[in-house]
Design a protein around this motif. Structure first.
Motif, PDB file in Angstrom:
ATOM      1  N   GLY A  56       0.799  -1.207   0.000  1.00 19.10           N
ATOM      2  CA  GLY A  56       0.000   0.000   0.000  1.00 19.10           C
ATOM      3  C   GLY A  56       0.831   1.256   0.000  1.00 19.10           C
ATOM      4  N   GLY A  57       2.055   1.155   0.516  1.00 17.50           N
ATOM      5  CA  GLY A  57       2.913   2.326   0.615  1.00 17.50           C
ATOM      6  C   GLY A  57       2.724   3.018   1.955  1.00 17.50           C
ATOM      7  N   HIS A  64      -0.135  12.266   3.434  1.00 19.63           N
ATOM      8  CA  HIS A  64      -1.602  12.323   3.369  1.00 19.63           C
ATOM      9  C   HIS A  64      -2.149  11.813   2.041  1.00 19.63           C
ATOM     10  N   ALA A  65      -1.446  10.844   1.450  1.00 19.01           N
ATOM     11  CA  ALA A  65      -1.895  10.258   0.180  1.00 19.01           C
ATOM     12  C   ALA A  65      -2.847   9.095   0.476  1.00 19.01           C
ATOM     13  N   VAL A  69      -3.016   5.167  -1.069  1.00 20.21           N
ATOM     14  CA  VAL A  69      -2.765   4.030  -0.193  1.00 20.21           C
ATOM     15  C   VAL A  69      -3.972   3.096  -0.173  1.00 20.21           C
ATOM     16  N   ARG A  70      -5.172   3.655  -0.081  1.00 21.60           N
ATOM     17  CA  ARG A  70      -6.376   2.819  -0.069  1.00 21.60           C
ATOM     18  C   ARG A  70      -6.492   2.026  -1.369  1.00 21.60           C
ATOM     19  N   LEU A 116      -7.610   0.766   6.103  1.00 21.31           N
ATOM     20  CA  LEU A 116      -7.996   1.573   4.943  1.00 21.31           C
ATOM     21  C   LEU A 116      -8.668   0.737   3.859  1.00 21.31           C
ATOM     22  N   ALA A 117      -8.401  -0.555   3.825  1.00 26.12           N
ATOM     23  CA  ALA A 117      -9.026  -1.447   2.849  1.00 26.12           C
ATOM     24  C   ALA A 117      -9.204  -2.816   3.492  1.00 26.12           C
TER      25      ALA A 117
END
Length: 520
Positions: A56-57, A64-65, A69-70, A116-117
């Motif tokens: 995801g990084g 704040h990306a 990432v999601r 996030l996912a």
């Protein structure tokens, strides 16, 4: 090449990196007539010079990306299920340095990363006492506390090849060592000049896809008739890695932070080695000539030495590689802060033109799906997406539908293969299972004993495997075989490349896509 109404194909993809082959695969699977051309070998540049991660990084959260990432996290398990032979889950250890971010902030970031996912089978993050954890042993005594989280590892070069194989099996024509030397827009098509081993020819395509990676800006700028929508300024960033003899025995990877804020990974690699990288250096010049600088080697060694008990020096480096990443220019202050997201430049002012800017390996399938959604609609052929529920060649360990079982039970499948092929040397069976998955049977082509594989051209590399790579995977040189289709170059003695090239010359077999031919 047969023409229909004067048109040779629906889609021409320029560029045989991960984005190009991903788009070709998706489009061919939707029934479009596809041709792909690549000026060198498949994945010869940026796509085989990555950190080999499906991730995801985590560090992108600092910038704040969240959307990127999601998106990447949502793709992570889809990709792992699609090719469990060339990908596998990997646990990362992050030692906590008291002079950097507070532990509570790191824990909060990992909590967000976990959520996030959706995650179906990857375990979540946790805090660990490094004094009692196996991964703590190789570290300096000052690092007593750390965190562990999940991401994935991928053989990046093989991922490119397998997408190309799947594209061809869905009807695409894939031409390596074939340059796109001229592009002209006409009212209902593009007229493209291709030059390869068979000479020069003109091709008419309804849609042009510019997936040329570091050269994408050049292709867009020189396409006669392209509109401003297809032009985008790229920031070229060099990323370099070093490979040193193995620094630790366990199978975890490490994520380290340099005092300058950069993140560097140290990962188990090819059994006997540790892979350390990457750097982020703004690059100018010809991407064909990219190479690691002495300063980058020193930087990576110094960072490793900050954390590991065993010190490494430039003289320990057994191999290094560099690639140029075409990142979107977003006015970031440093190369490390530049966005890794992608942009699709959609130009419908005439025959459709799609230009791919930026991106990362983890999001290649999603990028390709979005690209072909637009292409199909532009060609009045709204065909459904399909790759999220498909396996790549060799990944159908337990059937044609992606399944977490293939990820979680790969070793069981591998052991069954070794029992079935008990005449193969164990090391060779393990390597083949990871490289080819179920396509091992295609490679064997009925062989029932070691003698049926033909001569052992160099240690551990038989004629049967070389023939498979030439006939099915577009290999044309020893470099293709030793450093992209495999990493045997790390394990073999000097002189093997000469022997392989001599064998290839004696076979006189054309590479799978070196000559322009009809789409299947």
């Amino acid at each position: 090449m047969a023409e229909q109404g004067g048109i040779d194909c629906d889609v021409l993809v320029v560029g045989g990196g991960i984005n190009g082959v991903g788009i070709a695969r998706d489009a061919a699977g939707r029934g479009l007539r596809v041709v792909l051309c690549e000026k060198d070998d498949l994945g010869a540049h940026t796509s085989s010079a990555s950190s080999k991660l499906v991730h995801g990084g985590l560090r992108y959260l600092e910038h704040h990306a969240f959307k990127l990432v999601r998106k990447a996290l949502a793709e992570r398990e889809i990709l792992l299920r699609s090719a469990p032979h060339i990908m596998h889950p990997l646990r990362f250890v992050m030692p906590h340095d008291v002079g950097q971010r507070p532990a509570w902030l790191i824990r909060a970031g990992l909590f967000l990363y976990d959520r996030l996912a959706p995650r179906e089978f990857l375990p979540g993050s946790e805090a660990v006492d490094l004094a009692g954890h196996r991964a703590g042993g190789p570290l300096k005594p000052a690092f007593t506390r750390g965190f562990v989280y999940s991401d994935g590892w991928v053989d990046d070069a093989r991922l490119v090849v397998l997408n190309a194989v799947d594209a061809r099996e869905h009807g695409a024509a894939v031409h390596t060592h074939t340059r796109c030397t001229g592009v002209e827009r006409h009212p209902g098509h593009w007229l493209v000049t291709l030059e390869g081993a068979a000479g020069r020819r003109l091709l008419r395509t309804r849609c042009l896809v510019n997936a040329a990676g570091p050269w994408a800006g050049n292709v867009a700028a020189t396409a006669a008739g392209a509109s401003a929508a297809s032009l985008r300024r790229l920031r070229l960033v060099k990323g370099s890695h070093i490979v040193v003899p193995r620094l630790f025995e366990h199978e975890h990877a490490y994520i380290f932070q340099h005092p300058d804020g950069r993140i560097v990974f140290a990962m188990p690699y090819e059994g006997d080695f540790t892979l350390i990288g990457t750097t982020d250096v703004d690059f100018t010049g010809d991407p064909d000539g990219v190479a690691i600088a002495d300063s980058e080697v020193s930087y990576l060694c110094a960072l490793a030495n900050r954390y590991f008990r065993r010190q490494v020096w430039p003289s320990d480096v057994v191999w290094s590689y560099s690639g140029v990443r075409p990142l979107l220019e977003d006015a970031a202050g440093s190369a490390a802060q530049a966005t890794r997201d992608y942009l699709l430049g959609r130009d419908s002012d005439g025959a459709p033109l799609l230009s791919v800017f930026g991106g990362k390996i983890t999001t290649y399938r999603r990028l390709a799906e979005e690209a072909v959604d637009w292409i199909a609609a532009s060609l009045n052929a709204p065909l459904p997406a399909w790759t999220a529920h498909a396996v790549l060649p060799g990944g159908d360990l337990f059937g044609p539908v992606p399944d977490k079982r293939a990820v979680l039970e790969f070793e069981r499948w591998q052991a069954d293969l070794q029992r079935r092929l008990d005449w193969l040397p164990p090391g060779l069976a393990r390597r083949w299972s990871r490289a080819y998955g179920t396509r091992v049977d295609v490679l064997l082509d009925g062989a029932r004993g070691l003698q049926d594989l033909g001569p052992e051209v160099v240690p551990g590399l038989y004629a049967a495997e070389l023939r498979y790579l030439l006939r099915h995977e577009w290999a044309a040189t020893a470099q293709d075989v030793l450093w992209r289709r495999s990493k045997l170059g790390l394990h073999l003695p000097p002189g093997c490349a000469v022997a392989i090239d001599a064998w290839i010359a004696s076979e006189r077999l054309p590479a799978a896509g070196a000559v322009l031919h009809e789409p299947a």
